[in-house]
Design a protein around this motif. Sequence first.
Motif, mmCIF file in Angstrom:
data_model
loop_
_atom_site.group_PDB
_atom_site.id
_atom_site.type_symbol
_atom_site.label_atom_id
_atom_site.label_comp_id
_atom_site.label_asym_id
_atom_site.label_seq_id
_atom_site.Cartn_x
_atom_site.Cartn_y
_atom_site.Cartn_z
ATOM 1 N N PHE A 1 0.872 -1.173 0.000
ATOM 2 C CA PHE A 1 0.000 0.000 0.000
ATOM 3 C C PHE A 1 0.914 1.230 0.000
ATOM 4 C CE2 PHE A 1 -2.157 -3.466 2.043
ATOM 5 C CZ PHE A 1 -3.431 -3.438 1.488
ATOM 6 N N VAL A 2 0.802 2.049 -1.054
ATOM 7 C CA VAL A 2 1.713 3.182 -1.237
ATOM 8 C C VAL A 2 0.885 4.449 -1.460
ATOM 9 C CG1 VAL A 2 3.653 4.112 -2.527
ATOM 10 C CG2 VAL A 2 3.373 1.628 -2.317
ATOM 11 N N ARG A 3 1.288 5.528 -0.792
ATOM 12 C CA ARG A 3 0.589 6.806 -0.949
ATOM 13 C C ARG A 3 1.556 7.948 -0.631
ATOM 14 N NH1 ARG A 3 -2.436 10.550 2.046
ATOM 15 N NH2 ARG A 3 -4.323 11.307 1.008
ATOM 16 N N ILE A 4 1.382 9.050 -1.328
ATOM 17 C CA ILE A 4 2.167 10.253 -1.002
ATOM 18 C C ILE A 4 1.587 10.864 0.265
ATOM 19 C CG2 ILE A 4 2.725 12.594 -1.737
ATOM 20 C CD1 ILE A 4 2.759 11.633 -4.588
ATOM 21 N N SER A 5 2.437 11.046 1.256
ATOM 22 C CA SER A 5 1.975 11.626 2.512
ATOM 23 C C SER A 5 2.195 13.134 2.552
ATOM 24 C CB SER A 5 2.691 10.973 3.695
ATOM 25 O OG SER A 5 4.080 11.261 3.647
ATOM 26 N N ASP A 6 3.250 13.597 1.872
ATOM 27 C CA ASP A 6 3.538 15.030 1.886
ATOM 28 C C ASP A 6 4.393 15.360 0.675
ATOM 29 O OD1 ASP A 6 3.413 17.575 2.716
ATOM 30 O OD2 ASP A 6 4.866 17.391 4.349
ATOM 31 N N ALA A 7 4.227 16.582 0.150
ATOM 32 C CA ALA A 7 4.995 16.981 -1.024
ATOM 33 C C ALA A 7 4.968 18.499 -1.156
ATOM 34 C CB ALA A 7 4.428 16.332 -2.287
ATOM 35 N N ASP A 8 6.005 19.045 -1.784
ATOM 36 C CA ASP A 8 6.074 20.477 -2.089
ATOM 37 C C ASP A 8 6.856 20.632 -3.379
ATOM 38 O OD1 ASP A 8 6.268 23.179 -2.255
ATOM 39 O OD2 ASP A 8 6.927 23.486 -0.190
ATOM 40 N N ASN A 9 6.153 20.958 -4.436
ATOM 41 C CA ASN A 9 6.793 21.104 -5.737
ATOM 42 C C ASN A 9 6.509 22.480 -6.344
ATOM 43 O OD1 ASN A 9 8.365 20.135 -7.841
ATOM 44 N ND2 ASN A 9 6.588 19.410 -9.015
ATOM 45 N N SER A 10 6.093 23.405 -5.463
ATOM 46 C CA SER A 10 5.711 24.723 -5.962
ATOM 47 C C SER A 10 6.566 25.859 -5.419
ATOM 48 C CB SER A 10 4.238 24.998 -5.616
ATOM 49 O OG SER A 10 4.059 24.956 -4.205
ATOM 50 N N SER A 11 7.121 25.652 -4.253
ATOM 51 C CA SER A 11 7.888 26.733 -3.632
ATOM 52 C C SER A 11 9.173 27.004 -4.417
ATOM 53 C CB SER A 11 8.222 26.363 -2.188
ATOM 54 O OG SER A 11 9.032 27.362 -1.608
ATOM 55 N N ILE B 1 4.632 7.048 1.902
ATOM 56 C CA ILE B 1 4.500 6.084 3.000
ATOM 57 C C ILE B 1 4.155 4.731 2.368
ATOM 58 C CG2 ILE B 1 3.854 7.703 4.799
ATOM 59 C CD1 ILE B 1 0.946 6.971 4.347
ATOM 60 N N ILE B 2 4.822 3.692 2.843
ATOM 61 C CA ILE B 2 4.669 2.346 2.275
ATOM 62 C C ILE B 2 4.345 1.366 3.402
ATOM 63 C CG2 ILE B 2 5.763 0.523 0.920
ATOM 64 C CD1 ILE B 2 7.639 3.588 0.735
ATOM 65 N N ILE B 3 3.332 0.583 3.195
ATOM 66 C CA ILE B 3 2.983 -0.505 4.116
ATOM 67 C C ILE B 3 3.094 -1.814 3.344
ATOM 68 C CG2 ILE B 3 1.193 -1.544 5.556
ATOM 69 C CD1 ILE B 3 0.088 1.243 6.021
ATOM 70 N N ARG B 4 3.836 -2.732 3.886
ATOM 71 C CA ARG B 4 4.039 -4.038 3.249
ATOM 72 C C ARG B 4 3.540 -5.127 4.193
ATOM 73 N NH1 ARG B 4 8.046 -8.161 3.029
ATOM 74 N NH2 ARG B 4 8.389 -9.010 0.936
ATOM 75 N N ILE B 5 2.723 -6.027 3.665
ATOM 76 C CA ILE B 5 2.155 -7.111 4.472
ATOM 77 C C ILE B 5 2.475 -8.444 3.824
ATOM 78 C CG2 ILE B 5 0.035 -8.140 5.369
ATOM 79 C CD1 ILE B 5 -1.197 -5.391 5.417
ATOM 80 N N GLU B 6 3.085 -9.331 4.583
ATOM 81 C CA GLU B 6 3.358 -10.684 4.115
ATOM 82 C C GLU B 6 2.259 -11.611 4.615
ATOM 83 O OE1 GLU B 6 7.170 -12.133 5.110
ATOM 84 O OE2 GLU B 6 8.279 -10.527 4.107
ATOM 85 N N ILE B 7 1.811 -12.495 3.756
ATOM 86 C CA ILE B 7 0.801 -13.464 4.148
ATOM 87 C C ILE B 7 1.430 -14.840 4.238
ATOM 88 C CG2 ILE B 7 -1.107 -12.137 3.181
ATOM 89 C CD1 ILE B 7 -1.047 -13.968 0.782
ATOM 90 N N GLU B 8 0.996 -15.605 5.217
ATOM 91 C CA GLU B 8 1.543 -16.924 5.424
ATOM 92 C C GLU B 8 0.409 -17.901 5.699
ATOM 93 O OE1 GLU B 8 4.445 -16.759 8.500
ATOM 94 O OE2 GLU B 8 5.903 -15.652 7.293
ATOM 95 N N SER B 9 0.768 -19.169 5.783
ATOM 96 C CA SER B 9 -0.230 -20.200 6.010
ATOM 97 C C SER B 9 0.244 -21.138 7.110
ATOM 98 C CB SER B 9 -0.484 -20.984 4.728
ATOM 99 O OG SER B 9 -1.300 -22.092 4.987
#
Length: 271
Positions: A239-249, A259-267
């Motif tokens: 799960f990836v999303r931009i949390s903060d950015a400034d490209n105008s100043s 921010i990145i969330i990684r989840i491993e699934i197991e059995s």
Amino acid sequence: MNTILIVVFLVIFIATAAITLCALPGWIKIPDNYLKILFSSLLLEVIACIILLFRMLVFGDDVPHKCENSLSNKDPNWVILNSEGQISQLCINDTVYMGMTVEEFSKKARSLAVYNLVKEESKDGSKSEYLIKNDSAICLGKINLNSMKALNLFDEINLKENTFQRLTFDKASGQWALKQGEENLPEDWSLKITVDNSGYCISDSGINYYNNCTKNANSFNKNNRKLHSFKGSDNAFYFVRISDADNSSTDKIHFVTFIIIRIEIESNLNK
């Protein structure tokens, strides 16, 4: 028919017992030779009842029969199933074939037959087995664990220390690069993030792209922060999303933080 026979024998037993018990004290006059026969018959009936009662207590209602779950010999759907799970068409004297072919049986069983998958623990509790049982709870075989794993079934989520990551890119000297002093994503992650002057791109080991990578600088807009979610080639979910950015100043360093969330699934198939 069985009920009628039981009632008849019960009446005979009660009549024999009543006549014999009344004749013993002399209430009913019966010659001695007949009285001996009646008394012997009563003893035999009592012994037979005791034997039947004992059998029912031991076996319950499941008294063994010569043939259990017998099918009609006119059934056209006969096939043979051996103890190794191999199915073949019934053949007599290597010449006369009866019942269905294996292919026909397979098609019909797929549309009609219903089996249950039952998980059973070994006696020592060291491993589990997945058994195939029919409606009568008779085991027909077991599932190979490797084939179960190939289905990617899971019942456990593994959260490691590096499950959550924050990644920041700075624009210095007109070029975007990972912020100085910040570590890149772990090497065993298939997720890759690249940023340049036209936007950003999220990919899986540089091959499978999860946004179109047209790269629009507006992607850094604070009001346009899309959540990217996908399954990577390493079988982990991202799960990836931009949390903060400034490209105008104009007087500050441009940056974008993911921010990145990684989840491993197991059995727990083997447990």
